[in-house]
Scaffold this motif. Structure first.
Motif, PDB file in Angstrom:
ATOM      1  N   GLY A 114     -16.223 -31.304  16.446  1.00 23.31           N
ATOM      2  CA  GLY A 114     -17.611 -30.916  16.304  1.00 23.31           C
ATOM      3  C   GLY A 114     -18.426 -31.498  17.440  1.00 23.31           C
ATOM      4  N   PRO A 115     -19.699 -31.828  17.202  1.00 19.92           N
ATOM      5  CA  PRO A 115     -20.557 -32.361  18.261  1.00 19.92           C
ATOM      6  C   PRO A 115     -20.035 -33.654  18.886  1.00 19.92           C
ATOM      7  N   CYS A 116     -19.335 -34.469  18.081  1.00 15.70           N
ATOM      8  CA  CYS A 116     -18.762 -35.725  18.569  1.00 15.70           C
ATOM      9  C   CYS A 116     -17.256 -35.682  18.359  1.00 15.70           C
ATOM     10  N   PRO A 117     -16.461 -36.165  19.298  1.00 16.21           N
ATOM     11  CA  PRO A 117     -15.007 -36.153  19.112  1.00 16.21           C
ATOM     12  C   PRO A 117     -14.604 -36.797  17.788  1.00 16.21           C
ATOM     13  N   THR A 118     -13.726 -36.133  17.077  1.00 16.91           N
ATOM     14  CA  THR A 118     -13.358 -36.542  15.728  1.00 16.91           C
ATOM     15  C   THR A 118     -12.771 -37.948  15.670  1.00 16.91           C
ATOM     16  N   LEU A 119     -11.850 -38.258  16.554  1.00 20.82           N
ATOM     17  CA  LEU A 119     -11.210 -39.566  16.508  1.00 20.82           C
ATOM     18  C   LEU A 119     -12.201 -40.683  16.840  1.00 20.82           C
ATOM     19  N   ALA A 120     -13.147 -40.399  17.715  1.00 19.93           N
ATOM     20  CA  ALA A 120     -14.184 -41.383  18.015  1.00 19.93           C
ATOM     21  C   ALA A 120     -15.094 -41.602  16.812  1.00 19.93           C
ATOM     22  N   ARG A 121     -15.417 -40.532  16.106  1.00 20.85           N
ATOM     23  CA  ARG A 121     -16.222 -40.665  14.883  1.00 20.85           C
ATOM     24  C   ARG A 121     -15.521 -41.589  13.890  1.00 20.85           C
ATOM     25  N   MET A 122     -14.213 -41.413  13.755  1.00 17.17           N
ATOM     26  CA  MET A 122     -13.467 -42.230  12.817  1.00 17.17           C
ATOM     27  C   MET A 122     -13.458 -43.699  13.227  1.00 17.17           C
ATOM     28  N   SER A 123     -13.175 -43.955  14.493  1.00 14.39           N
ATOM     29  CA  SER A 123     -13.109 -45.353  14.935  1.00 14.39           C
ATOM     30  C   SER A 123     -14.472 -46.032  14.878  1.00 14.39           C
ATOM     31  N   ASN A 124     -15.535 -45.277  15.153  1.00 14.69           N
ATOM     32  CA  ASN A 124     -16.878 -45.859  15.104  1.00 14.69           C
ATOM     33  C   ASN A 124     -17.293 -46.203  13.676  1.00 14.69           C
ATOM     34  N   ALA A 125     -16.785 -45.441  12.714  1.00 10.50           N
ATOM     35  CA  ALA A 125     -17.171 -45.659  11.318  1.00 10.50           C
ATOM     36  C   ALA A 125     -16.232 -46.610  10.578  1.00 10.50           C
TER      37      ALA A 125
END
Length: 241
Positions: A114-125
């Motif tokens: 989506g708007p933000c890379p999925t794996l980055a969203r996961m690691s950030n959260a």
């Protein structure tokens, strides 16, 4: 927190994808001009993953040939299928996994960010102090292909929970998770499903999830693969590579 290691589960038989998988393991079936596994590896590289561990069993020699051009990949072969949980626990027992959080990805996973890379969203959260694992969930209604009755219920004002036997759940596991070694503490030996460890983490409040904000493709049958190919060829969604 930015993981640098991923496990990719590729040992399954892919029986629902027959007859295509009679000669080709499911992760190596072509989608949008490349093996499904090539798309997954590209996503992981883009997320900064430096090392991947891939388990193999069925038609394992084809993985050996394909992965020769991926120096970051270590292959571990299973003479007997260990299922998803047993496979990762075996890697841990062999000292192949880091002491830090790492991704676990199904070898047939295919998603568009989506708007933000999925794996980055996961690691950030992800917060390893509060979580043993974080699952990527997709909205069943927005997935490409049939997702059955779904996997999880997550009310706006409630906690993440499993689907009841007679329920239809709005969220489905999308084949990607971010886990800590603690998830495997006390895990049994031999073959077992990751579901066993998820249920334990749910009971202790240490399983979390994030909902995918892009498009997720459920690739289980030849019809699913044809549908995904048609969507990608029509460029209704972006490509991952």
């Amino acid at each position: 927190m930015h993981p640098d290691t991923a496990v990719i589960l590729c040992a399954g038989l892919g029986t629902r994808m027959r007859p295509l998988t009679l000669t080709t393991p499911k992760p190596l079936l072509a989608l949008d001009g490349q093996p499904i596994l090539a798309h997954t590896l590209a996503q992981l590289r883009a997320a900064g993953i430096k090392r991947c561990i891939v388990n193999t069993h069925y038609l394992a020699g084809q993985f050996d040939d394909f992965l020769r051009t991926y120096p970051e990949v270590t292959i571990t072969h299973e003479d007997e299928l260990l299922d998803t949980g047993g496979a990762v626990a075996s890697m841990a027992a062999k000292g192949l996994l880091p002491k830090a959080p790492f991704y676990i990805v199904n070898g047939d996973s295919y998603w568009v960010d989506g708007p933000c890379p999925t794996l980055a969203r996961m690691s950030n959260a992800f917060d390893p102090a509060r979580m043993d694992t974080m699952l990527l969930l997709a909205r069943a209604a927005g997935a490409v292909a049939d997702t059955g009755k779904g996997d999880f219920i997550w009310p706006r004002d409630g906690a993440l929970a499993r689907r009841g036997e007679r329920d239809v759940a709005p969220f489905v596991y999308a084949g990607v998770q971010l886990a800590t070694p603690a998830l495997f503490t006390g895990a049994p030996e031999g073959a077992f499903s990751l579901n066993l460890l998820w249920d334990k983490a749910l009971e202790t409040g240490r399983l979390n999830a994030i909902v995918h904000d892009g498009v997720w493709f459920h690739l289980s049958t030849p019809d699913d693969l044809d549908r995904a190919e048609a969507v990608l060829q029509a460029r209704e969604v972006g490509n991952t590579t």
